[in-house]
Scaffold this motif. Structure first.
Motif: not given
Length: 336
Positions: A10-36
């Protein structure tokens, strides 16, 4: 143990994970699905490294790392870090990636300065999701070449284009290097150097070669072939190699993935043409970065044992070491 090393989730340097907004876009999700679904362990290691850089952001400034890592790798590493912090673990997940990145960054900057402000080339073999060309100002006079599989570079280009198309993310896509060229090549093949030269690499120009997190995935013949090709450049021009090596016990961590090892890279590299070799282990003064204060952490315990010892005398576990190595050579230098 330092406050920094022992900070709770809970220290500020290890605050809750905040994902980049772009990861929720369709194009980026498809790209990372390919990686997986389609990438092998070597290719996926690029995303694991990026996740480490993204989550150790209090030490490594890499705004693109989260986008390049992807949601699953960020969440997986974050949960491991959170568990380690709660359990007050002596070695927190990702710390080895943080130290390794910082070591390569610092040695790269020092090597560029050693060329006395002359223009230089930087070649990153197995570049994966590396974003140094976008984050290190020391590369302002350097031509950077990223060499990797065509499918890896294509995915990376697609992700960076998504950032370029985003008004918010575009600010992080300022190229710090003088130039950046991506070279689609498999360094296990015989033609990768030819492809590099076709892309603009000049053999006679001062060069720094970065092999971070790549050598141990190669077979012994392939790794030695790559190292010898780089060593041969020492007779043409001042050449610096920055690389990490596993020792033999480390390959047992995953015998199906890790292959090449060297227990004594500081002996191996002079034998193939490098005139100067400096070796560090994590926790050494130049591979510490304020993260290794606890004398009982794994890395400090290993450093206290002779490098020839392969089994820990206390518990019989393998002494898995990662060596950080800088080697150099230039025309007319005598091999030490």
């Amino acid at each position: 143990m330092s406050d920094q090393e022992n900070a709770l989730p809970e220290d500020p340097m290890w605050s809750e994970l905040k994902l980049p907004d772009l990861l929720s876009t369709e194009t980026v999700r498809e790209v990372h699905a390919t990686i997986e679904h389609k990438w092998d362990p070597l290719q996926r290691s690029a995303c694991q490294t990026a996740a480490g850089r993204a989550l150790w952001k209090h030490l490594i400034h890499d705004p693109l790392a989260g986008l390049l890592a992807g949601e699953s790798y960020l969440k997986s590493l974050y949960e491991k870090i959170k568990k380690d912090r709660i359990n007050n673990a002596r070695e927190v997940s990702g710390v080895i990636l943080a130290v390794r990145t910082l070591w390569f960054d610092s040695k790269l900057e020092a090597a560029l300065k050693s060329f006395n402000s002359k223009e230089a080339q930087v070649v990153i073999l197995g570049a994966g999701m590396d974003a140094r060309a976008y984050r290190l100002s020391c590369l302002k006079d350097s031509d950077v070449f990223e060499v990797d599989f065509a499918e890896v570079l294509q995915v990376k280009t697609t992700l960076l284009q998504a950032a370029m198309d985003s008004t918010y993310e575009r600010q992080h896509l300022t190229l710090k290097a003088k130039s950046l060229r991506r070279v689609a090549a498999d360094i296990r093949d015989d033609d990768w150097l030819e492809k590099l030269e076709i892309s603009g690499f000049v053999p006679e120009k001062n060069t720094i070669w970065i092999l971070e997190g790549i050598l141990y995935y190669l077979s012994h013949p392939h790794a030695m072939q790559v190292l010898k090709i780089i060593a041969e450049k020492c007779v043409l021009t001042p050449t610096v190699l920055l690389a990490d090596f596993m020792n033999q016990p480390s390959t047992t961590l995953s015998s199906s993935i890790f292959h090449f090892y060297s227990d004594w890279p500081d002996h191996l590299l002079p034998s193939i043409g490098f005139s100067r070799v400096e070796l560090s282990q994590i926790g050494d003064p130049d591979a510490h970065f304020g993260l290794m204060h606890d004398p009982l952490n794994l890395f400090n315990k290993l450093r206290s044992l002779p490098r020839s010892v392969q089994l820990n005398p206390d518990d019989g576990t393998p002494c898995c070491r990662l060596y950080l190595v800088q080697a150099s050579g230039s025309p007319n230098q005598t091999i030490l």
